[in-house]
Design an enzyme around this catalytic site. Structure first.
Site, PDB file in Angstrom:
ATOM      1  N   HIS A 247       0.812  -1.222   0.000  1.00 38.46           N
ATOM      2  CA  HIS A 247       0.000   0.000   0.000  1.00 38.46           C
ATOM      3  C   HIS A 247       0.847   1.276   0.000  1.00 38.46           C
ATOM      4  O   HIS A 247       0.972   1.944  -1.007  1.00 38.46           O
ATOM      5  CB  HIS A 247      -0.911   0.026   1.241  1.00 38.46           C
ATOM      6  CG  HIS A 247      -1.906  -1.082   1.327  1.00 38.46           C
ATOM      7  ND1 HIS A 247      -2.993  -1.199   0.489  1.00 38.46           N
ATOM      8  CD2 HIS A 247      -1.992  -2.144   2.173  1.00 38.46           C
ATOM      9  CE1 HIS A 247      -3.702  -2.268   0.814  1.00 38.46           C
ATOM     10  NE2 HIS A 247      -3.117  -2.860   1.842  1.00 38.46           N
TER      11      HIS A 247
HETATM   12  O1  RIB Z   1      -5.356   0.356   4.443  1.00 36.31           O
HETATM   13  C1  RIB Z   1      -3.958   0.314   4.352  1.00 36.31           C
HETATM   14  C2  RIB Z   1      -3.348   1.432   5.128  1.00 36.31           C
HETATM   15  O2  RIB Z   1      -3.702   1.326   6.518  1.00 36.31           O
HETATM   16  C3  RIB Z   1      -1.816   1.422   5.115  1.00 36.31           C
HETATM   17  O3  RIB Z   1      -1.379   2.743   5.244  1.00 36.31           O
HETATM   18  C4  RIB Z   1      -1.468   0.642   6.354  1.00 36.31           C
HETATM   19  O4  RIB Z   1      -0.166   0.977   6.856  1.00 36.31           O
HETATM   20  C5  RIB Z   1      -2.526   1.133   7.303  1.00 36.31           C
HETATM   21  O5  RIB Z   1      -2.086   2.370   7.848  1.00 36.31           O
END
Ligand code: RIB
Ligand code: CA
Length: 319
Positions: A247
């Site tokens: 992500h």
């Molecule tokens: O949904 C994914 C996000 O939420 C990423 O930034 C992960 O690190 C959490 O913070």
């Protein structure tokens, strides 16, 4: 080309941690001025400690870490999903470095830094947007001193793997769920931003056939791989994937290779109704070529994105 001045605002779980290491691996591209911590994957203090661990692992304990928000912008703190494990980095064992977070509050430092910056600064928020919302609420004139926010958050909209609206609820992505008011405030503030949502981050998977690309990075490859797999258990359970989604790393990859990402300028907001089952949902408005908000609609070359991530880490630990 001079390196881009950068601040990383995160809730240092596994992908935030790798994102920080990527930045450190490319000093030719990025001049990381500070990390500002926000509650999220883990409580604020642990998010800051994990940021310190990342800086120590990357040999950059000269870079300051400032603690920011320990609860949401307008509402009480909600329970999270422990996606990244108890220590936030998938159980990887990394000593806490001798360095400590700075005394000053992250929001005060962000405001002062932006006020005094000779040129606008790029910020990569990869956790709940509480710190960013507080900066923009206290000093809205500083919008012009933020070159761009490159944000990971929200569902993202229809993508080639479908419209993935949420990962902590059916309708909400974790960062926006944990502080929907902050996300809504930032998205409507007028600040220039690029939003990486789940519909495109789900196009990038750390799958078993890629593990050797990371585990072979001496001397910390196995630790890096453990950290990248921190949320794999939930990705497998919730989405049936054989691997862990990547992500936050997309924010830095975008800065280096924007050509890998298709975007469109749209008005964006977030459902902030605490009584709604859709609280935290990203609401995608009309397309507008003059909107300051760009939504990433597709990662058009996931392999190239992964190659960049691996290359950043190889450069960091080879140097
Ligand atoms: O949904 C994914 C996000 O939420 C990423 O930034 C992960 O690190 C959490 O913070
Ligand atoms: Ca994060």
């Amino acid at each position: 080309m001079t390196a881009r001045t950068l601040i990383h605002d995160g809730d240092h779980g596994g992908d935030d941690f790798i994102t920080t290491l990527m930045i450190l691996g490319r000093p030719d591209l990025f001049d990381l001025r500070a990390i500002t911590s926000n509650f999220g994957n883990v409580p604020l203090d642990l998010a800051a400690d994990n940021a310190l661990r990342a800086l120590a692992l990357g040999g950059r304990t000269d870079i300051p870490v400032y603690k920011g928000a320990e609860k949401p912008f307008r509402t009480p703190l909600k329970g999270g999903d422990d996606a990244h494990g108890e220590n936030g980095i998938g159980g990887a064992v990394l000593p806490l470095p001798a360095i400590k977070p700075q005394e000053r509050h992250a929001v005060d430092v962000l405001i002062e830094t932006l006020e005094n910056a000779p040129a606008p600064i790029t910020i990569c928020p990869t956790g709940p947007l509480t710190n960013m919302a507080r900066v923009l609420e206290r000093a809205p004139h500083l919008k012009s001193k933020i070159e761009k926010l490159i944000i990971m958050g929200g569902g993202g909209g229809p993508g080639i793997k479908g419209h993935i609206k949420g990962n902590i609820t059916k309708f909400a992505e974790f960062n926006f769920y944990m502080d929907p008011d902050a996300a809504d405030y930032v998205l409507k503030s007028g600040v220039n931003l690029v939003l990486h949502g789940l519909s495109t981050t789900h196009q990038l998977l750390y799958a078993p056939d890629k593990h050797h690309r990371i585990t072979s990075i001496a001397p910390h490859g196995e630790t890096l791989s453990t950290i990248m797999r921190a949320a794999e258990h939930l990705d497998q359970k919730n989405f049936g994937e054989n691997g862990a989604y990547i992500h936050d790393e997309n924010t830095v990859c975008y800065l280096a290779h924007p050509e890998l990402y298709d975007t469109k300028r749209v008005h964006l907001s977030v459902n902030t109704d605490p009584a709604s089952p859709e609280v935290g949902n990203l609401i995608i408005g009309d397309e507008d070529p003059h909107a300051p908000t760009e939504l990433v609609t597709n990662l058009n070359n996931p392999d190239a994105a992964f190659d960049f991530i691996a290359d950043c880490l190889q450069r960091l630990f080879r140097s």
